[in-house]
Design an enzyme around this catalytic site. Sequence first.
Site, PDB file in Angstrom:
ATOM      1  N   ARG A  39     -42.700 -25.290  -4.783  1.00 16.04           N
ATOM      2  CA  ARG A  39     -42.482 -26.025  -3.537  1.00 16.04           C
ATOM      3  C   ARG A  39     -41.394 -27.081  -3.645  1.00 16.04           C
ATOM      4  NH1 ARG A  39     -46.609 -26.801  -0.217  1.00 16.04           N
ATOM      5  NH2 ARG A  39     -48.088 -26.872  -1.927  1.00 16.04           N
TER       6      ARG A  39
ATOM      7  N   GLY B  93     -53.078 -23.877  -4.172  1.00 20.67           N
ATOM      8  CA  GLY B  93     -52.552 -22.527  -4.413  1.00 20.67           C
ATOM      9  C   GLY B  93     -53.144 -21.902  -5.666  1.00 20.67           C
TER      10      GLY B  93
ATOM     11  N   ARG C 192     -49.042 -15.356  -8.522  1.00 24.64           N
ATOM     12  CA  ARG C 192     -50.059 -16.415  -8.566  1.00 24.64           C
ATOM     13  C   ARG C 192     -51.449 -15.929  -9.007  1.00 24.64           C
ATOM     14  NH1 ARG C 192     -49.749 -20.305  -3.434  1.00 24.64           N
ATOM     15  NH2 ARG C 192     -50.993 -18.622  -2.555  1.00 24.64           N
TER      16      ARG C 192
ATOM     17  N   ASP D 210     -51.072 -31.946  -8.367  1.00 32.62           N
ATOM     18  CA  ASP D 210     -50.952 -33.417  -8.387  1.00 32.62           C
ATOM     19  C   ASP D 210     -51.713 -34.071  -7.238  1.00 32.62           C
ATOM     20  OD1 ASP D 210     -49.079 -32.219  -6.735  1.00 32.62           O
ATOM     21  OD2 ASP D 210     -47.531 -33.717  -7.053  1.00 32.62           O
ATOM     22  N   ASP D 211     -51.629 -33.498  -6.034  1.00 34.91           N
ATOM     23  CA  ASP D 211     -52.346 -34.096  -4.900  1.00 34.91           C
ATOM     24  C   ASP D 211     -53.856 -34.027  -5.109  1.00 34.91           C
ATOM     25  OD1 ASP D 211     -50.213 -34.909  -3.358  1.00 34.91           O
ATOM     26  OD2 ASP D 211     -50.004 -32.973  -2.363  1.00 34.91           O
TER      27      ASP D 211
ATOM     28  N   ARG E 234     -57.028 -25.698   0.911  1.00 31.48           N
ATOM     29  CA  ARG E 234     -56.140 -26.867   0.872  1.00 31.48           C
ATOM     30  C   ARG E 234     -56.689 -28.069   1.636  1.00 31.48           C
ATOM     31  NH1 ARG E 234     -51.538 -26.059  -1.740  1.00 31.48           N
ATOM     32  NH2 ARG E 234     -50.582 -23.996  -1.818  1.00 31.48           N
TER      33      ARG E 234
ATOM     34  N   LYS F  85     -53.595 -27.799 -12.633  1.00 34.02           N
ATOM     35  CA  LYS F  85     -53.275 -26.441 -12.181  1.00 34.02           C
ATOM     36  C   LYS F  85     -52.048 -26.453 -11.287  1.00 34.02           C
ATOM     37  CE  LYS F  85     -53.513 -25.544  -8.398  1.00 34.02           C
ATOM     38  NZ  LYS F  85     -53.589 -25.430  -6.937  1.00 34.02           N
ATOM     39  N   THR F  86     -51.173 -25.562 -11.399  1.00 31.76           N
ATOM     40  CA  THR F  86     -50.156 -25.164 -10.421  1.00 31.76           C
ATOM     41  C   THR F  86     -49.087 -24.328 -11.108  1.00 31.76           C
ATOM     42  OG1 THR F  86     -48.468 -25.771  -8.813  1.00 31.76           O
ATOM     43  CG2 THR F  86     -48.836 -27.379 -10.518  1.00 31.76           C
ATOM     44  N   ILE F  87     -48.771 -23.207 -10.485  1.00 27.68           N
ATOM     45  CA  ILE F  87     -47.704 -22.376 -11.049  1.00 27.68           C
ATOM     46  C   ILE F  87     -46.388 -23.145 -11.031  1.00 27.68           C
ATOM     47  CG2 ILE F  87     -48.747 -20.156 -10.412  1.00 27.68           C
ATOM     48  CD1 ILE F  87     -46.505 -20.083  -8.160  1.00 27.68           C
ATOM     49  N   ASP F  88     -46.275 -24.151 -10.147  1.00 28.42           N
ATOM     50  CA  ASP F  88     -45.006 -24.873  -9.982  1.00 28.42           C
ATOM     51  C   ASP F  88     -44.575 -25.622 -11.248  1.00 28.42           C
ATOM     52  OD1 ASP F  88     -45.318 -23.944  -7.460  1.00 28.42           O
ATOM     53  OD2 ASP F  88     -45.274 -25.878  -6.452  1.00 28.42           O
TER      54      ASP F  88
ATOM     55  N   GLU G  86     -37.385 -22.198  -4.219  1.00 23.55           N
ATOM     56  CA  GLU G  86     -37.762 -22.253  -2.798  1.00 23.55           C
ATOM     57  C   GLU G  86     -37.677 -23.657  -2.213  1.00 23.55           C
ATOM     58  OE1 GLU G  86     -41.805 -21.023  -1.878  1.00 23.55           O
ATOM     59  OE2 GLU G  86     -42.649 -22.735  -2.912  1.00 23.55           O
TER      60      GLU G  86
ATOM     61  N   LYS H  73     -23.670  -2.208  -7.471  1.00 25.83           N
ATOM     62  CA  LYS H  73     -23.194  -2.287  -6.086  1.00 25.83           C
ATOM     63  C   LYS H  73     -23.862  -3.390  -5.273  1.00 25.83           C
ATOM     64  CE  LYS H  73     -26.255   1.370  -4.402  1.00 25.83           C
ATOM     65  NZ  LYS H  73     -26.396   2.607  -3.708  1.00 25.83           N
TER      66      LYS H  73
ATOM     67  N   GLU I  61     -46.858 -12.828  -5.587  1.00 25.03           N
ATOM     68  CA  GLU I  61     -47.209 -11.762  -6.531  1.00 25.03           C
ATOM     69  C   GLU I  61     -47.456 -12.275  -7.946  1.00 25.03           C
ATOM     70  OE1 GLU I  61     -44.397 -12.563  -4.864  1.00 25.03           O
ATOM     71  OE2 GLU I  61     -43.386 -10.624  -4.712  1.00 25.03           O
TER      72      GLU I  61
ATOM     73  N   MET J  44     -40.750 -19.108  -6.086  1.00 25.10           N
ATOM     74  CA  MET J  44     -41.667 -20.169  -5.661  1.00 25.10           C
ATOM     75  C   MET J  44     -41.507 -21.435  -6.471  1.00 25.10           C
ATOM     76  SD  MET J  44     -45.530 -19.315  -4.635  1.00 25.10           S
ATOM     77  CE  MET J  44     -45.871 -18.843  -2.946  1.00 25.10           C
TER      78      MET J  44
HETATM   79  P1  FBP Z   1     -50.158 -25.693  -5.514  1.00 24.79           P
HETATM   80  O1  FBP Z   1     -49.205 -26.833  -5.670  1.00 24.79           O
HETATM   81  O2  FBP Z   1     -51.317 -25.988  -4.651  1.00 24.79           O
HETATM   82  O3  FBP Z   1     -50.568 -25.134  -6.841  1.00 24.79           O
HETATM   83  O4  FBP Z   1     -49.412 -24.488  -4.773  1.00 24.79           O
HETATM   84  C1  FBP Z   1     -48.176 -24.070  -5.213  1.00 24.79           C
HETATM   85  C2  FBP Z   1     -47.567 -23.032  -4.299  1.00 24.79           C
HETATM   86  O5  FBP Z   1     -47.730 -21.744  -4.845  1.00 24.79           O
HETATM   87  C3  FBP Z   1     -46.094 -23.338  -4.066  1.00 24.79           C
HETATM   88  O6  FBP Z   1     -45.286 -22.799  -5.081  1.00 24.79           O
HETATM   89  C4  FBP Z   1     -45.856 -22.759  -2.707  1.00 24.79           C
HETATM   90  O7  FBP Z   1     -44.813 -23.429  -2.033  1.00 24.79           O
HETATM   91  C5  FBP Z   1     -47.151 -23.004  -2.008  1.00 24.79           C
HETATM   92  O8  FBP Z   1     -48.142 -23.035  -3.005  1.00 24.79           O
HETATM   93  C6  FBP Z   1     -47.496 -21.948  -1.001  1.00 24.79           C
HETATM   94  O9  FBP Z   1     -48.640 -22.329  -0.324  1.00 24.79           O
HETATM   95  P2  FBP Z   1     -49.578 -21.346   0.485  1.00 24.79           P
HETATM   96  O10 FBP Z   1     -50.383 -20.589  -0.513  1.00 24.79           O
HETATM   97  O11 FBP Z   1     -50.438 -22.258   1.271  1.00 24.79           O
HETATM   98  O12 FBP Z   1     -48.715 -20.443   1.285  1.00 24.79           O
END
Ligand code: FBP
Length: 548
Positions: free
Chosen positions: A249, A78, A424, A172-173, A142, A199-202, A308, A239, A422, A247
């Site tokens: 995962r 991602g 990433r 990580d993967d 991916r 790397k990962t926004i997560d 999520e 109201k 939005e 996000m």
């Molecule tokens: P990475 O772990 O590859 O950095 O991706 C994170 C992520 O943005 C998750 O937060 C999200 O669940 C997933 O990718 C969405 O994947 P895709 O871009 O394939 O829809």
Amino acid sequence: MTKSALQIARAAYVPKMPVALRGSVRAVEGAATEAAGDKEEIKRLFPHTYGMPAVTFERGDAADPMPPINAGVILSGGQAPGGHNVIAGLFDGLKAANPESRLFGFILGPGGLVEHKYMELTADIIDEYRNTGGFDMIGSGRTKLERREQFDKGLEILKELGISALVIIGGDDSNTNAAVLAEYYRSIGAGVSVIGCPKTIDGDLKNDLIETSFGFDTACKVYSEVIGNIQRDCNSARKYWHFIKLMGRSASHIALECALQTHPNVCIISEEVEANDLSLDEIVNRIARVVARRAAEGNNFGTVLIPEGLIEFIPAMKRLIAELNDFLARNKAEFKMIKKSVRHSYLISKLSKENAALYASLPEGVARQLALDRDPHGNVQVSLIETEKLLAEMVDNRLSEWKEEGRYRGKFATQMHFFGYEGRCAAPSNYDADYCYSLGYAASCLIRAGKTGYMASVRNTTAPAAEWTAGGIPITMMMNMEQRDGVMKPVIRKALVQLDGAPFRAYAAMRDEWAMTTDYVYPGPIQYFGPSEVCDAPTKTLQLEQGK
Ligand code: FBP
């Protein structure tokens, strides 16, 4: 490419760097390292790259002339803000060592290596992308790089291009796969080193030696800005209840960080749900109680943050998903033949009694989403599951019951949001722009030092950038054995939210107050120019983790 005014001004930004990476750099080796768990097994699986020392960079004496190096780079998984700056830092580091060095980017992720799709990254191209968000310089993908045939196929193009070092920018993967690739290339004497970048926004690729994964800072700031805006809207009209899925995962780092930045009325943390063995019903009750208490004070509005990954942390749902995964993996062809309109009842007829009952109780949309194809890593695509709608609908039903029983008087109108994509590819915050550039530069120093199977590491990042430290950590040091797709595999341990950690404790201490008091914070948009306390501040998570 037509550029915005901000893009043009931002191109001139010079990332701040640690002193240790400026000028000539010396690699200092520490003691031998060990795996995070299952030491003997990891040692057996990585005989050529196990136990290597951690490396720290220090300012060196006058630089020795270095032979030119051809390197390759891959963006994996991602998107995350700052990826282009990792590549820019890598490029500048290689060129600083020898201007004849060359960098090749593999197109659309690891698949580009296997399919021999690449482009040379020249200074003109790099300059176009400095300090920009996105991964569009070379694209990402991916494809899982894990089979020997892929490694051998990749080696053909690496040899053809004279590449002796490959940098894999991923989560990580992807970094686990980088370690496997490093081990394999070393075992066959391929003469290609492999370096990873976190790397990962997560935010779930971190440990004692990797402070954070890049992109987390920017993504959280983007989401917090819009959550703040929604909260102000919500507090103005009074109201709506806003159900906001965020996000991430698996881990709830993003939801937690956004809660610390914006003070919502409710924030669910998946790790807590799992630890307390909460059912979906109990989560619904918790939210409904806050709604009812606020309604009793005349406040029929509020915000709920939902990670999520939640669905997979609810123990009963986890069991259901595990059975679904298993069933769908074993009966893929048959399932594809079943008409979409009857898949729901078909699955109910195939699942065990307990799981069938839970599956049948879910709104049909969510049930359908749970049976969608898995991603290449075997994960349920949680981004596609509308947990926010599920919870809003269930809370509505619960409140109606309570209304009939005379336990609730109020109005409950909802708005649903999902913030993920939005954030990433936003232009990296100063933190991510600086951090990423240093990571890329550190990767070039690891290559120069002849290292393989290392992840670039930049630390002490809550201090001013000049005081950051940089080095490399053997990837095997972060590994343990875990069950994946029914088989025990060496993997980098995923960092989940620690319930005894400072960020969660800071949230838990305040959540009852934030539930009732409407103490919203409005962080506003990321600032790229201005005072350091506005532009350079790291995430609350990192500050709390480092006792700041
Ligand atoms: P990475 O772990 O590859 O950095 O991706 C994170 C992520 O943005 C998750 O937060 C999200 O669940 C997933 O990718 C969405 O994947 P895709 O871009 O394939 O829809």
